[in-house]
Design an enzyme around this catalytic site. Structure first.
Site, PDB file in Angstrom:
ATOM      1  N   LYS A  27       0.856  -1.183   0.000  1.00  0.00           N
ATOM      2  CA  LYS A  27       0.000   0.000   0.000  1.00  0.00           C
ATOM      3  C   LYS A  27       0.896   1.238   0.000  1.00  0.00           C
ATOM      4  O   LYS A  27       1.743   1.400   0.893  1.00  0.00           O
ATOM      5  CB  LYS A  27      -0.870  -0.051   1.255  1.00  0.00           C
ATOM      6  CG  LYS A  27      -2.104   0.813   1.227  1.00  0.00           C
ATOM      7  CD  LYS A  27      -2.923   0.502   2.485  1.00  0.00           C
ATOM      8  CE  LYS A  27      -4.190   1.295   2.558  1.00  0.00           C
ATOM      9  NZ  LYS A  27      -4.818   1.157   3.874  1.00  0.00           N
TER      10      LYS A  27
HETATM   11  C1  E4P Z   1      -8.166   2.349   3.899  1.00  0.00           C
HETATM   12  O1  E4P Z   1      -7.412   1.561   3.416  1.00  0.00           O
HETATM   13  C2  E4P Z   1      -7.926   3.048   5.160  1.00  0.00           C
HETATM   14  O2  E4P Z   1      -7.227   2.165   5.997  1.00  0.00           O
HETATM   15  C3  E4P Z   1      -9.204   3.399   5.894  1.00  0.00           C
HETATM   16  O3  E4P Z   1     -10.347   3.018   5.178  1.00  0.00           O
HETATM   17  C4  E4P Z   1      -9.249   4.810   6.386  1.00  0.00           C
HETATM   18  O4  E4P Z   1     -10.454   4.985   7.096  1.00  0.00           O
HETATM   19  P1  E4P Z   1     -10.693   6.195   8.101  1.00  0.00           P
HETATM   20  O5  E4P Z   1     -10.876   7.451   7.287  1.00  0.00           O
HETATM   21  O6  E4P Z   1     -11.930   5.825   8.847  1.00  0.00           O
HETATM   22  O7  E4P Z   1      -9.474   6.269   8.972  1.00  0.00           O
END
Ligand code: E4P
Length: 233
Positions: A101
């Site tokens: 990622k």
């Molecule tokens: C996605 O890969 C992120 O880990 C996540 O969805 C972020 O979510 P949040 O905005 O609730 O922290």
């Protein structure tokens, strides 16, 4: 697989290539519980979720692998060289379950291109507009993660961003998949799929809520009471 469903099944995935569900958590006990339902197709983590787990990231990843999850987003940090080296190391350690990622930055997309050219899956995260999704697709991303909830927080319609990315990819025959992220409730998940996302990553509590309907509860209460009055002789 029931007749009529698309027979295309992703390698190692629980379900056909349709409306996949990823869990957005680094809590391995929770992942173990939900994965046993057979409805979870992957897991996404990020530095904040790892911090919340209070554990070493690679111990967390290893445990998720041991649970049987076959697609785990593992975020890399630092400059392009750091991210690339870390991505390669994670891929060598965890193999094809590892999706590296990277952020949607100049450095992140350089890393995305280099890793994807070697057949390593890359999830480009922190996507907030279609322009970023175009660049990520050109860099060979396997997934782009538009953050629906964080856009909504800024009074920008997150689902519209999902829709425009999905539509652009459809028009141009792009293989990069839309992984709707930052999902805070069931409606945002359902509308993400409706707007063309292939995957939603969601906190466990949102997956829990997907089961629920008050009429199901009421209906079960009636059926259970009536069943008690049925003669079973
Ligand atoms: C996605 O890969 C992120 O880990 C996540 O969805 C972020 O979510 P949040 O905005 O609730 O922290």
């Amino acid at each position: 697989m029931t007749p009529g469903t698309i027979a295309c099944k992703l390698e190692g995935s629980n379900t056909p290539f349709l409306m996949r569900i990823f869990l957005d958590t680094a809590d391995t006990e929770v992942i173990r519980k939900y994965f046993s339902t057979g409805l979870v197709d992957g897991v996404t983590t990020n530095p904040s979720l790892i911090l919340k787990s209070g554990r070493n990231p690679e111990d967390v990843y290893q445990e998720i692998v041991d649970i049987g999850v076959t697609d785990i987003s593992m975020e890399v940090m630092g400059d392009d060289l750091d991210m690339y080296d870390e991505g390669i190391r994670l891929y060598e350690k965890f193999g094809s379950v590892c999706t590296v990622k990277v952020p949607c930055t100049r450095e992140g997309l350089i890393v995305c291109k280099r890793l994807s050219e070697q057949g390593i899956k890359v999830n480009v995260t922190l996507i907030f507009c279609a322009a970023q999704a175009v660049l990520a697709a050109k860099a060979g991303a396997t997934y782009v993660s538009p953050f629906v909830g964080r856009l909504d927080d800024q009074s920008v319609a997150g689902l519209e961003v999902v829709r425009s990315i999905s539509e652009l990819y459809r028009i141009h025959g792009i293989r990069t998949q839309v992984l709707s992220a930052s999902i805070r409730n069931v409606q945002r998940a359902i509308r993400s799929w409706y707007n063309g996302a292939q995957i939603c990553t969601m906190p466990p509590k949102v997956l829990d809520q997907m089961y629920d309907h008050i009429l199901t509860d009421k209906g079960m209460e009636i059926f259970e009471n009536d069943w008690k009055s049925v003669s079973h002789d």
